[in-house]
Design an enzyme around this catalytic site. Structure first.
Site, PDB file in Angstrom:
ATOM      1  N   HIS A   1       0.844  -1.193   0.000  1.00 25.64           N
ATOM      2  CA  HIS A   1       0.000   0.000   0.000  1.00 25.64           C
ATOM      3  C   HIS A   1       0.875   1.236   0.000  1.00 25.64           C
ATOM      4  CE1 HIS A   1      -2.729   3.070   1.747  1.00 25.64           C
ATOM      5  NE2 HIS A   1      -3.645   2.404   1.069  1.00 25.64           N
TER       6      HIS A   1
ATOM      7  N   ASP B   1      -9.863  -5.180   8.855  1.00 23.94           N
ATOM      8  CA  ASP B   1      -9.735  -3.727   8.991  1.00 23.94           C
ATOM      9  C   ASP B   1      -8.885  -3.222   7.843  1.00 23.94           C
ATOM     10  OD1 ASP B   1     -11.183  -3.660  11.386  1.00 23.94           O
ATOM     11  OD2 ASP B   1      -9.385  -4.172  12.534  1.00 23.94           O
ATOM     12  N   LEU B   2      -9.471  -2.474   6.924  1.00 24.86           N
ATOM     13  CA  LEU B   2      -8.830  -2.094   5.673  1.00 24.86           C
ATOM     14  C   LEU B   2      -7.506  -1.383   5.919  1.00 24.86           C
ATOM     15  CD1 LEU B   2      -9.071  -1.986   2.585  1.00 24.86           C
ATOM     16  CD2 LEU B   2     -10.242   0.220   2.842  1.00 24.86           C
ATOM     17  N   ASP B   3      -6.433  -1.915   5.319  1.00 26.61           N
ATOM     18  CA  ASP B   3      -5.093  -1.322   5.370  1.00 26.61           C
ATOM     19  C   ASP B   3      -4.625  -1.060   6.793  1.00 26.61           C
ATOM     20  OD1 ASP B   3      -4.875  -1.325   2.580  1.00 26.61           O
ATOM     21  OD2 ASP B   3      -5.897   0.595   2.413  1.00 26.61           O
ATOM     22  N   ALA B   4      -5.031  -1.903   7.726  1.00 27.84           N
ATOM     23  CA  ALA B   4      -4.654  -1.717   9.125  1.00 27.84           C
ATOM     24  C   ALA B   4      -4.017  -2.966   9.720  1.00 27.84           C
ATOM     25  CB  ALA B   4      -5.874  -1.319   9.949  1.00 27.84           C
TER      26      ALA B   4
END
Length: 286
Positions: A193, A227-230
């Site tokens: 990302h 949990d998106l991009d976490a």
């Protein structure tokens, strides 16, 4: 990793004598420690370690050595995992339109830097088919537009199961992975990302970064969670931005960061150099 041996990852409550006990077990059976990397987390009272063990001189069979460690492991209230060497991790690469990360993975695999077997490349666009086919890797195009998304992920899941995939790499795969998929492949799915300060969202983050005059851009390689991009971070890479850099320069620098961070993240994972600890990853770099 062409030599025969074992990798042992272990985490347990921190306590006196762990290193001596583990090293002693290896020594008493004639094993040779090639590497012993450790970390004591004083804030949380946890101990983490990665060992590489040469097994040619063992006085027992390797399977018996692995099974016998259970007595010590349980005594330490530990979680542990052995991997036999050499090995190649069965890996699928998911892509959309851009190919720089896919090319990096294929190249590092071909030169022997990554001990992986790329089972297939899966794309929701056709853009990377030629790259996969030139490398002799099967390419699956899976429709995910509109109402086809749920069925598309079911098909991707079926491919991964059929190919007995151990690791899924999202190499600039521009789709949000559903929760059920994240849960099933927890700790076995890696994403790359772009990461900026502030966090720019949307279709053109590099243009936004240029307009805000950022001084650093970068990329983050992390495990995928619901949990998106976490998810737990494995590796990050940054590049300094100068005043004369145009938006296309930021794209170039960003791609470089993405390639490096993803390649390192995959390397650390497949060499069993990561231990997931809640929301973070403990990493023992080589």
């Amino acid at each position: 990793m062409d030599r025969s041996g074992l990798i042992l990852k272990i985490d347990c409550p921190d306590q006196p004598g762990i290193v001596a006990k583990v090293a002693g077990y290896v020594s008493q059976h004639g094993g040779n420690l090639i590497e012993f990397a450790q970390f004591s987390d004083k804030l949380n009272g946890r101990f983490f370690a990665r060992l590489e063990i040469e097994t040619d001189g063992l006085d027992v069979e390797v399977d018996d050595f692995v099974e016998g460690f259970g007595t010590l492991g349980r005594g330490l209230s530990a979680h542990w995992h052995f991997r036999r060497l050499p090995y190649r991790m069965r890996t699928a690469v998911l892509v959309t339109g851009t190919d720089h990360c896919l090319n990096e993975i294929i190249w590092r695999t071909e030169i022997g830097e990554l001990p992986v077997e790329i089972t297939s490349v899966i794309g929701n666009r056709d853009s990377c088919r030629a790259i996969a086919e030139r490398a002799g890797i099967p390419f699956h195009q899976v429709e995910m537009d509109g109402n086809a998304k749920d069925e598309g992920f079911r098909r991707v899941h079926g491919i991964l199961i059929e190919e007995d995939v151990e690791l899924a790499v999202l190499a600039r795969f521009m789709q949000i992975v559903p929760d059920w998929f994240c849960e099933e492949f927890a700790g076995r799915m890696i994403n790359i990302h772009h990461s900026f300060l502030p966090a720019f969202i949307g279709a053109n983050p590099y243009r936004q970064a240029y307009e805000r005059g950022v001084k650093l851009i970068g990329a983050t390689c992390h495990y995928v969670t619901a949990d998106l991009d976490a998810g737990p971070i494995i590796e990050q890479e940054v590049e300094r931005v100068q005043h004369f850099h145009a938006p296309q320069d930021l794209v170039r620098l960003g791609r470089q960061c993405e390639r490096i961070a993803l390649a390192r993240g995959i390397r650390y994972h497949v060499h069993d150099r990561t231990i997931i600890d809640g929301h973070r990853a403990i990493v023992f770099p080589d």
